[in-house]
Write a protein that holds these residues in place. Structure first.
Motif, PDB file in Angstrom:
ATOM      1  N   SER A 219       0.549   3.780  -4.595  1.00  0.00           N
ATOM      2  CA  SER A 219       1.656   3.013  -4.023  1.00  0.00           C
ATOM      3  C   SER A 219       1.823   1.658  -4.679  1.00  0.00           C
ATOM      4  O   SER A 219       2.929   1.103  -4.679  1.00  0.00           O
ATOM      5  CB  SER A 219       1.431   2.786  -2.518  1.00  0.00           C
ATOM      6  OG  SER A 219       1.165   3.977  -1.838  1.00  0.00           O
ATOM      7  N   LEU A 220       0.754   1.124  -5.218  1.00  0.00           N
ATOM      8  CA  LEU A 220       0.741  -0.267  -5.661  1.00  0.00           C
ATOM      9  C   LEU A 220       0.920  -0.444  -7.159  1.00  0.00           C
ATOM     10  O   LEU A 220       1.013  -1.574  -7.639  1.00  0.00           O
ATOM     11  CB  LEU A 220      -0.570  -0.940  -5.225  1.00  0.00           C
ATOM     12  CG  LEU A 220      -0.873  -0.894  -3.723  1.00  0.00           C
ATOM     13  CD1 LEU A 220      -2.218  -1.548  -3.441  1.00  0.00           C
ATOM     14  CD2 LEU A 220       0.235  -1.587  -2.930  1.00  0.00           C
ATOM     15  N   GLY A 221       0.945   0.647  -7.911  1.00  0.00           N
ATOM     16  CA  GLY A 221       1.155   0.545  -9.343  1.00  0.00           C
ATOM     17  C   GLY A 221      -0.030   0.034 -10.125  1.00  0.00           C
ATOM     18  O   GLY A 221       0.122  -0.452 -11.249  1.00  0.00           O
ATOM     19  N   GLY A 222      -1.232   0.122  -9.557  1.00  0.00           N
ATOM     20  CA  GLY A 222      -2.422  -0.335 -10.255  1.00  0.00           C
ATOM     21  C   GLY A 222      -2.821   0.601 -11.378  1.00  0.00           C
ATOM     22  O   GLY A 222      -2.187   1.635 -11.625  1.00  0.00           O
ATOM     23  N   LEU A 223      -3.878   0.234 -12.077  1.00  0.00           N
ATOM     24  CA  LEU A 223      -4.366   1.062 -13.179  1.00  0.00           C
ATOM     25  C   LEU A 223      -5.168   2.258 -12.678  1.00  0.00           C
ATOM     26  O   LEU A 223      -5.022   3.376 -13.166  1.00  0.00           O
ATOM     27  CB  LEU A 223      -5.242   0.227 -14.113  1.00  0.00           C
ATOM     28  CG  LEU A 223      -4.562  -0.926 -14.848  1.00  0.00           C
ATOM     29  CD1 LEU A 223      -5.585  -1.710 -15.652  1.00  0.00           C
ATOM     30  CD2 LEU A 223      -3.454  -0.410 -15.756  1.00  0.00           C
ATOM     31  N   SER A 224      -6.037   2.016 -11.717  1.00  0.00           N
ATOM     32  CA  SER A 224      -6.918   3.060 -11.175  1.00  0.00           C
ATOM     33  C   SER A 224      -7.720   2.434 -10.047  1.00  0.00           C
ATOM     34  O   SER A 224      -7.585   1.246  -9.756  1.00  0.00           O
ATOM     35  CB  SER A 224      -7.864   3.605 -12.255  1.00  0.00           C
ATOM     36  OG  SER A 224      -8.702   2.566 -12.750  1.00  0.00           O
ATOM     37  N   GLY A 225      -8.573   3.226  -9.435  1.00  0.00           N
ATOM     38  CA  GLY A 225      -9.513   2.676  -8.465  1.00  0.00           C
ATOM     39  C   GLY A 225      -9.100   2.864  -7.022  1.00  0.00           C
ATOM     40  O   GLY A 225      -7.954   3.179  -6.702  1.00  0.00           O
TER      41      GLY A 225
END
Length: 387
Positions: A219-225
């Motif tokens: 949902s947040l557009g992060g890289l991973s994790g």
């Protein structure tokens, strides 16, 4: 394999070039663009002059504190993947409850997308209180014929159409689990999207569970994790198992920073995306009714989050060809991927995501795009049948 790689490259090029889209996929950005975006956001969320993390300190600890605070839970631990986070969480709960049986939906992520990891890696057994395309009801949990130590609820249930229960239903089902002396774990990969539907803030939603997993890229557009949040004793044990599972990485600051940027920039926008998705879904349904499609379904009719499903009675290759041609020739991307619906032969499904790019679309824009798309579908289908 080469043909598949060439097709993926072509799709990315077409989607990147499109002037209009309901959603810009982070994976369609270049390495340089992703790095530039991350660098530009670092100053908003952390000290650029600080040193990178070392085995989970520094900016990773900043992220863990931020997540625990948002969810109103005592502690949180960063994990490289959600698969690992949930394996560890449910393994820890199994030790506490004395039961290695986990009740969850057969369409939940661990059952469909993780190669049987619960059983193969962690020795957990799964049971299904319901097979209906929704989360179980309180009665189904309360009256289920087998004992279980943990109830795992995927919020929202993606493969059923990103569906959620009502707030009252969610509260009742968690209470029913506790009546059976079971703990409740939320698979909250997309929990960030849920407050508009429930009409409750994140911390009130998380308070219904004993532990919560959240993702940083869905949902947040992060890289991973991902993060696992819950009681301090559970999170402390989870850190030990994270090390044993190979999840204590030397440095993770890019993923942690991208997660913090997503919490800062994207989390506040998610309610507007959900509101826009409702407009898009309603307009799509109106347009399909007026189209030559013999049958369609937009589900849920009123989306619970900023994502929903569309079903059409055509082969996936026909719909993919029409979607890509529309993007390439008109500069408008309406759909990305289509896949065969395994439960109903002859039906294909597409996940629709509405994010910042979709805020510009009016209902009339959606109707025009659907009409143009269906013209291409009819043409592609005729060629498919003839060939």
């Amino acid at each position: 394999m080469t043909d598949d790689k060439e097709l993926r490259t072509r799709r990315r090029a077409v989607w990147r070039a499109a002037e209009r889209s309901l959603w810009r996929r982070p994976t369609d950005q270049t390495i340089g663009e992703r790095l530039a975006g991350l660098t530009a956001g670092v100053g908003e969320v952390s000290d650029p002059g600080a040193f990178p993390d070392w085995y989970g300190d520094g900016v990773v600890e900043e992220l863990e504190r931020r997540v625990a605070g948002l969810l109103g839970l005592p502690a949180a631990a960063f994990f490289p993947t959600g698969t690992m986070a949930q394996q560890v969480a449910l393994r820890c709960w199994a030790e506490r409850t004395g039961s290695r049986t986990v009740a969850l939906h057969p369409m939940a992520h661990p059952e469909l997308h993780e190669r049987g990891a619960f059983g193969a890696v962690s020795g957990l057994r799964t049971v299904h209180p319901t097979t209906e395309p929704r989360l179980p009801t309180a009665d189904e949990v309360r009256d289920f014929e087998e004992p279980f130590g943990a109830l795992m609820l995927e919020l929202p249930l993606r493969d059923a159409g990103f569906v959620l229960p009502s707030w009252e239903e969610l509260a009742a089902v968690t209470e029913a689990a506790r009546e059976r002396d079971a703990v409740v774990h939320f698979d909250g990969a997309r929990l960030w999207e849920c407050p508009p539907h429930f009409g409750r803030p994140l911390h009130e939603i998380a308070a219904l569970a004993d532990s919560v997993y959240v993702s940083f890229y869905k949902s947040l557009g992060g890289l991973s994790g991902a993060a696992l949040a819950g009681p301090e004793s559970l999170v402390a044990e989870a850190r030990a198992w994270r090390h044993r599972y190979g999840g204590l990485l030397f440095q993770q600051f890019p993923a942690a920073l991208a997660a913090l940027v997503g919490l800062e920039r994207e989390l506040p926008k998610l309610p507007s995306y959900t509101a826009a998705a409702k407009v898009v879904a309603a307009a799509m349904a109106d347009a399909f009714r007026e189209s030559p499609a013999p049958w369609f379904r937009v589900h849920p009719g009123i989306p619970h989050t900023h994502q929903f499903l569309v079903w059409l009675p055509y082969p996936s290759e026909v719909l993919m060809a029409a979607s890509l041609a529309q993007s390439e020739e008109t500069g408008t991307t309406l759909f990305h991927f289509w896949s065969e619906e395994s439960r109903v032969p002859g039906i294909s499904a597409s996940e629709v995501t509405v994010a910042e790019a979709g805020l510009e679309w009016t209902a009339e824009d959606v109707k025009e795009a659907v009409a143009e798309f269906m013209t291409r579908v009819v043409r592609e289908d005729a060629a498919h049948e003839a060939g």
